[in-house]
Structures are given as C-alpha cells and as structure tokens.
Design an enzyme around this catalytic site. Structure first.
Site, PDB file in Angstrom:
ATOM      1  N   SER B 404     -15.665   4.202   3.757  1.00  0.00           N
ATOM      2  CA  SER B 404     -14.585   5.108   4.150  1.00  0.00           C
ATOM      3  C   SER B 404     -14.010   4.683   5.497  1.00  0.00           C
ATOM      4  O   SER B 404     -12.799   4.777   5.729  1.00  0.00           O
ATOM      5  CB  SER B 404     -15.128   6.529   4.219  1.00  0.00           C
ATOM      6  OG  SER B 404     -14.312   7.316   5.025  1.00  0.00           O
ATOM      7  N   LEU B 407     -11.525   1.928   4.961  1.00  0.00           N
ATOM      8  CA  LEU B 407     -10.255   2.466   4.458  1.00  0.00           C
ATOM      9  C   LEU B 407      -9.465   3.112   5.590  1.00  0.00           C
ATOM     10  O   LEU B 407      -8.254   2.915   5.717  1.00  0.00           O
ATOM     11  CB  LEU B 407     -10.515   3.488   3.350  1.00  0.00           C
ATOM     12  CG  LEU B 407     -11.079   2.938   2.036  1.00  0.00           C
ATOM     13  CD1 LEU B 407     -11.190   4.042   0.997  1.00  0.00           C
ATOM     14  CD2 LEU B 407     -10.224   1.796   1.496  1.00  0.00           C
ATOM     15  N   HIS B 408     -10.179   3.882   6.447  1.00  0.00           N
ATOM     16  CA  HIS B 408      -9.482   4.545   7.560  1.00  0.00           C
ATOM     17  C   HIS B 408      -8.871   3.518   8.504  1.00  0.00           C
ATOM     18  O   HIS B 408      -7.753   3.698   8.985  1.00  0.00           O
ATOM     19  CB  HIS B 408     -10.439   5.467   8.321  1.00  0.00           C
ATOM     20  CG  HIS B 408     -10.583   6.811   7.713  1.00  0.00           C
ATOM     21  ND1 HIS B 408     -11.364   7.060   6.601  1.00  0.00           N
ATOM     22  CD2 HIS B 408     -10.035   7.998   8.040  1.00  0.00           C
ATOM     23  CE1 HIS B 408     -11.295   8.332   6.279  1.00  0.00           C
ATOM     24  NE2 HIS B 408     -10.491   8.932   7.139  1.00  0.00           N
ATOM     25  N   GLU B 409      -9.630   2.448   8.760  1.00  0.00           N
ATOM     26  CA  GLU B 409      -9.110   1.412   9.662  1.00  0.00           C
ATOM     27  C   GLU B 409      -7.856   0.786   9.056  1.00  0.00           C
ATOM     28  O   GLU B 409      -6.863   0.561   9.752  1.00  0.00           O
ATOM     29  CB  GLU B 409     -10.172   0.357   9.924  1.00  0.00           C
ATOM     30  CG  GLU B 409      -9.813  -0.641  11.020  1.00  0.00           C
ATOM     31  CD  GLU B 409      -9.602   0.014  12.373  1.00  0.00           C
ATOM     32  OE1 GLU B 409     -10.353   0.935  12.709  1.00  0.00           O
ATOM     33  OE2 GLU B 409      -8.652  -0.389  13.077  1.00  0.00           O
TER      34      GLU B 409
END
Lengths: 495, 495
Positions: B404, B407-409
C-alpha cells in the site's frame, strides 16, 4: 505473539459474512486459499453509515476527542507564537503596588467587619425591646387590641432600628468605596477591598432583615408557624450573640440564618486538597493574564482608539479564549475550591454554591445557578419581598438585575477608577437576553436547549466578558496612560 | 405575559424546599411576605455538584457546545486575520495548467481503461481453454488421474495467462506513471490520472485473480462448494462478457464479483443531492486551500530551509486545522457523496464504502474502516492468499502496508515529480503505530479506547498529513521554485 492473536481475531471479526474461502484459512492453509479470491465481499445490500435514516447510525464520540485535540493544538500554536513574539513576560520581582495601596487595603480589611459588629449591637437593642414587648403582652390581659397596640409601637421602634441599620450599612459601602476610589491605585487590591465591603454589606443587610422578621414572628403568635423547623433549636432572641454572628461572618453564605445545617467534623485532607487547587489555579490565571492577556490588551489599544471595527472584533475573539479560560479557572478556584474549603473549616453543611450553569439552556437559568449565595440573597431579600408587596414578578426581576448591576459597577468601576457603567449595562442587558432565550426552552427536543446554551456562551463568555475587559482596560489607559501599563501589564513594559 | 408564567414557574421550580414564607406569596401577597426574610435557604446538607463522588454528578454537555463555539470562534479569528493580511486570494480566471497537461490527461483517460479490455480478452481465451478442459473431462472416463493431468495442463496455461495479465497490468501502470511524471506538470491533473490508472490496475488484478479461482473451482468438482451462493445465478464461464466487465469497470468497488447485490431502481433525487454535496464541498475545499493553505505553505518555506524546528512545529500545527478540514470534506465528498451517487446510478447494492473510522480506538481499526474498497481488495487478494500460503499473519500485514505504501508513493510522488518516499514511509510507519495502539484496546473502560482514538487523530491528522503536505510542497519548491509557486499557489503570486 500479540499481533498473531490480534490478526486472527481481526480476521474473524472483520469478515462481512461467513465464507468457506475465508473461514477455513487459519485451520487448513493448503486447501482453502486456492479459492480465497472468489470470496463475496459484497454479499448483501448495505447503506453507508452516514446516510440519513440508516438502521444503525454511528456514534460521533471520535469527533468530540478531535475537538478537544484541535482546541489544545490551536492554543498550543498560539502559545508558541506568543513565545516567539514576546519571550517570557512573567516576572516575579516586578510588583507595582504602592505602600499606600497596601496600607489602605489593611485598614479596610479591619474596618469593614466592624459594621457587622455595629449591626449586632443594633440587633441587641432591638432584641431587648422585643423581649420587653413580649413580657408586657404576657403580663397584660391578652386582648387583641393590646397586642395590636404593642405591634404598632414595635413598628415605630423598628423604623428607628431600620434607620440605624441603613445608616450603618451605607456607611460601610461609602467608606470602602471612597478609600478604594481615591486612595488605592492598584486595581487588584482595590477589587479585593471593594468585594470584601460588598460581601459584608450584603451580610449585614441579611442579618437585619432576617432578625426583623424573626422578631415580628415572635410578637404575632399566629405566625410562629412561618418559622422553619430548623430554627427551633435556637429561637429568636437567643440567636443574637457574638458567637452566632461570628459564625455568620465567616460562613460561606450571604443569607443569615440563626441555625445552619452543619457537618460533624472537619476533613483536613479535603481542606488541603482545595487549598492546593486554589494555589495552582491562581498561578495558572496569573501566567495566562501576564503572558497572554496583557500583550493582547496592549496591542489592541490603537485599534480601539481608531475604532477599527474588524480589528476590534478580531481582538475580542482572540481575547475571548484567554478570558474564558481565566473565567473558568477563577470560577472553579473561588466557587468550588475556596468556598468548599471555607465551608469545611466552618463545618458548614450546605455546599451548593453553584449549579451546573455550564448546561444552562437559557440566560435566566444561568443567572439562577452560577452564583447561589448571591442568587439566594436576591431571591430572599429582594425578589420575594417585592413580589410579596404585590409588585409584578417580571418588574421585580428587572429591579433585581438593576440592583445587581449597581453592585457590579461598584465592584469593577470603583477599583478601576472608571465608573463608565459598562458593568451596570452588562447586568441590565441580561433582562432582554432572558426574554430572548426563554422562548427557546419551549422548543421540542434538544435543539432549543442547545441553542439557548450557545446563546449564553456567546453573549456571556465569548463577547460580553472580553469586550468589557477591553473597555475597562481602554478607559484605564485613557486615564493613566503608561501608569496603567505599569499597573495592568507592567510585565510587557518590563521587557 | 410570557414572563409572568416563566417567573412563577421559576419561583416554584427554584425553591430548594417548600416553605410557607415562599410558597404562599403569589396567592396571599399581603400576609406571607412579612416572613419571607426568614426562609431557610440552607435547609439541608448538600455537596457541590463538582465534588468527586457526588450523588448526582452533572452532565457536561454544555462544555461540548462551548468547544464547538471556541473552534468556530478561533477559526473565525484566523479567517479575519488572514483576510486582513492577504485580502481575497481566490481567483477564478487564473488557471495554470498547460495545454499539454490537458492533452495527456485526456489521452490517459482513454488509454487506461483499454487495459481492462485487454484483461477481458485474456480471460475470454482462458475461459475457452477451461471450457475445452471441462468438455474433455466429461468425455473421458472420469478417472482421477485424468482430471489430475488436465489440471496440470491447466496450471501451465494459467501461468501463461497470469503472465499476460501481469504484463498488461504492469504496462498500464508504467505508461500512466511515465506520462504523468514526464508530460503532465500540473500536480492536480497528474494525481487524477495516476489515481485513475491505479484504480483500473487494481480492478484488472481483481478481475484476473477472481476468474482464475472461478476457473479452478470449475475444474475441480470437489471445491464447487467454495463458490458463494450469490454467484450461482451467473456461473463461471458465463460471466466473461463485455457487459459484465463494463459493470465492474464502473461499479464502486475494486473487488470483482460475477454478481453483485443490486438495488431495484435509481432514486434520482438521491443522486442529485449527492452531486450537490460534491459541488459544494469541492468549492469549499478549493477556497480553503487557495485562501488559507497556500499562503501558509508559502511563508513556511524559509523555516524549513533554515530548519527552524519551533517554527516548523508552529506551521504544522497551524496547517493541521486546514488540512484536517480539507481531509474531512474530501472524505465526505469522495467516499460518501461520490461513491453513493455512483452506486445509485449503477444500482449497486452494497454501499458500505467506509465504517465509523472517526471512532477508531486503534490505528489498525482506522485502516480497516476508512477505505473499505481498498481494504477489501487487500484482504481478498493480498492478505488472505498470503496467510493461506502459510505466511505468518503479522508478516503478511506488514507486506500489505508495504504494498500500500508503494501505491501511495506512486499516487503522490509521481504527480508531484518528487519520489521522496514520504508517502511510502507514512504507510510503513503505520505498522509500529498499530503495534503501539493495539495494547490500548486491552484497557478496561473507555480510557484505552479514547487514548487510542486520540493517538490516531494526532498521528494521522494533526501531525502526519500536514507534515507530509509541507514536505512535498517543499520538495516541489526546491525543484520548480517560482514555477511551483504558480502551480500550487498561483493565487498568492497573482496578488
């Protein structure tokens, strides 16, 4: 290990609904998982929990916690900002009261209670006179005409006694106010002296009124029933003693009673806890006002002088946090800690010095719960008698607020040497506010109560108090200029 | 008249206890009042309502109202302050995105969903192959060895199909990320494109995994039981249609199911209400960020560059209010208004897009309630399969957060052209936070829950978000300087 437990419990608790694909996993890791991807996440119709009319609406307790945090955070920010602007403004050494202030303060501290002593002697004479009257009535043939005559003659003497009481009480206020206004420059010392004088004044009034009615009841046999059971242990003339008066002098009440409900013992730990609270709160209030209020008031001066409305509003709003904080801390220190400690030492039984005024759904309720000693005095010695004499209750209430306004103006205007009537106006304005908030109570549900409560907080704590503080500070500055700076926020200058 | 009623009711309600002196008043105004002064105000022992262990402790609902007011007031003050400092910063005309940004944005908007279409065609081939396998099994004598052989051959084909899916999905992310990073300067447009790509990526992964398990279930007769009841209406190969995929494409979920719980009709008023909410909230967020966040970020730049810690803390705290406000408004707009509107139009039955995360007593609970679509995807396609394959649940959770975090990065780092790993770190740091807040749940009473909830708010909304925003803004400034200014707070410059 802890996490394992948590994860498995979570795994089972989080499942929207039982499914072999999920449930089997912890037990048979090699077979079930092959099909875990087919698990029906969306198995049934559900509504979002914020949708109106949802079967089980969520609680919002988390937002209460958030509010508390945001208040802490935003004020923490202001503290940092203030520190970076002014550094540390608190200074222990720089006191700014003159020796004269202290001298007159001490003189008043000794002089004021003497008026209570005078009231006692007046009552002593009145009691003797009453005893004689009763004795005569006993001796004489008990004809109603006789008793009526006695009562008429009593009425005359009562007028003289009332006159004496009036003169004594008025003298008390007059002397104290004169000394504070002309001789005590420091507003803090002045306020304490004036407050002391007003308290003693109220006490001596109550002492006079109550004993007058007790005497009246003694003479008219019919009305003995009106005397509360509680007083039976100390019937009228016997309560006129120095000891009884001394107790009333120190008791945490403004309403004189020959007898009070008492406690059995003094719990010293309780007393010391309360004293500790007072000590802590006084320091906190001092820091708050020296470090935060003083500079705020200082740099709002030109805005007032130039009548820059938006800036004034901005200042009032910024000031409101601190004034509210000081108000709450001060309330707790005085009405809870101090009065409870005093009551404990005096073994005074009735500790209801305040109600839950913070929930007040209307301005009326606030004024009848936040300060019970004064409230009881006003009801017992002003409102009730006026209504009794046939005055319309509403009018009598207005009169109560006007009277209270005068006392407030004395308490604030005289020590600040500015009788500008703001305190008086602040009290009188409460009457229309009461009329405005009373209808809110009629609303169904809580909305009305919440609205009324909000109106109270806004009118009283967020606008009323800081605005009043600002105005009196401005008036002080206008009158004393830099002296005022020294006196009310010397710390700023001392930087 | 109103007041009369109120006063009398008050008179009766306020009385501490019944007394002839008081009670009689309204009825017989000429006799009773004579003794009103003797009324026993202090008739019984009572404790102050704030004393600990008092029989009937008061409610503190009034202080909740006060907190709300203080938050409004303190922010109203900041609004005034901000206005007097900067005037109106919002400007409608000054848009700052280049035509190239728009062009590539549109291209990606069209290109990205094509990968879902490709996934469909891959599945179509897989389905054919599966059908043949089933047919052969049916024709052949049903010996287990035969089925085993078929399954082995199937496993091989599956690997090829998996490879195809992997290539397709990866290509999707790669193309989008490349375009956003190198061709789209505007972070807003970039974020939207990247978000779109990630959503489609997750959808196509879920589509592939789910159909793979459905296929597997079809071939092994024993495991048909593992298929949820819900899917019976559309058994495996029949769900591989453009229509079925198109529905999944637009459905407000990331987890593919052949069948979803559906509603019976579209309530258009509901849809338009939600759209209205979105419109209003978007404007509010835009104003908040342009008028308040932008200047705040601007004048905090030098503090970061000089690493003035106290000032940075002060800025972060000041920023936290706005970022929190935007976060809450954004959450409501996206997860409640938008997803509900979309679900209504798609007649999607399961509207549980979020739980009551604001009450989350631990960080774990927050992450499992605030974003259900992603949470379901992670559980169904990452956590459960990993645990199923015998990986320790705790480790698998850590892997989920790492995934996750990546993905956030992608979502933050690429549109801002700064892959500085703050978003990634922000997600990974959640694991120790979970370990830290889980024990709080074991405490008796509410203290633990409240503490956990506070920790969540502080770590996530008051420190985490504004700090991250500050860091990415600083990185942006360091990279683009004045261009950055134009782009992220053009309004300030446009003054």
């Amino acid at each position: 290990m802890a996490t394992v437990v948590n994860t498995t419990t979570m795994a089972s608790s989080r499942m929207p609904n039982g499914s072999p694909g999920y449930k089997a996993k912890p037990s048979a890791p090699e077979k079930a998982p092959k099909y875990s991807h087919v698990f029906a996440v969306h198995a049934s119709r559900r509504t979002s929990c914020l949708t109106s009319g949802t079967p089980n609406p969520p609680s919002f307790i988390g937002f209460r916690n958030l509010m508390i945090l945001m208040l802490i955070v935003s004020n923490l920010r202001l503290i940092i900002e203030n520190f970076r602007k002014y550094g540390v403004l608190i200074c222990l050494s720089c006191h700014d009261y003159s020796r004269q202030d202290l001298l007159y303060g001490l003189l008043l501290y000794v002089e004021v209670p003497c008026h209570l002593l005078v009231a006692y002697y007046i009552e002593l004479i009145a009691a003797r006179q009453a005893n004689d009257a009763v004795a005569q009535v006993k001796r004489a043939s008990e004809s109603d005409s006789e008793i009526a005559k006695k009562q008429r003659s009593f009425q005359l003497t009562w007028r003289l006694i009332a006159l004496a009481h009036g003169a004594n009480a008025t003298l008390n206020l007059a002397i104290a106010s004169w000394a504070v206004y002309y001789k005590i420059h420091h507003p803090g010392i002045g306020t304490m002296c004036e407050l002391h004088a007003i308290i003693i004044w109220l006490k001596s009034c109550s002492y006079a009124f109550t004993n007058r009615d007790l005497r009246l009841a003694l003479l008219s046999t019919s009305s003995a029933a009106a005397i509360p059971e509680l007083y039976k242990s100390c019937p009228y003339p016997r309560n006129i003693t120095i000891k009884n008066l001394a107790y009333f002098w120190w008791a945490p009440t403004l309403s004189y009673q020959p007898v009070y409900p008492r406690t059995d013992c003094i719990r010293w730990p309780f007393v010391f806890k309360r004293l500790g609270e007072i000590f802590g709160l006084v320091i906190v209030i001092w820091v708050a006002s020296a470090q935060y209020a003083a500079p705020l008031l200082q740099n709002s001066l030109d805005m007032i002088s130039t009548l820059d409305v938006i800036s004034i509003i901005e200042r009032v709003l910024k000031l409101s946090t601190i004034s509210l904080f000081c108000w709450l801390a001060g309330f707790y220190a005085l009405f809870h800690s101090f009065l409870n400690a005093l009551a404990e030492v005096m073994m005074f039984g009735d500790r209801e010095f305040y109600g839950d005024w913070w929930n007040a759904p209307s301005t009326r309720q606030y004024w009848s719960t936040w300060n019970k000693p004064v409230y009881h005095f006003m009801r017992r010695h002003v409102h009730a008698p006026l209504v009794g004499r046939g005055i319309h209750p509403a009018l009598s209430q207005i009169l109560v607020f006007v009277f209270s306004g005068v006392l407030h103006e004395l308490l604030v205007g005289i020590p600040t040497h500015n009788i500008i009537g703001v305190a008086f106006f602040g009290m009188v304005i409460q009457v229309p506010l009461i009329l405005a908030t009373d209808p809110l109570l009629k609303f169904k549900g809580v909305t009305g109560k919440v609205a009324g409560n909000m109106v109270f907080w806004i009118s009283f704590c967020i606008l009323g108090q800081p605005l009043a503080a600002l105005l009196y500070f401005f008036a002080w500055q206008a009158k004393y200029g830099s002296v005022g700076k020294d006196s009310m926020s010397q710390t700023v200058v001392s930087q």
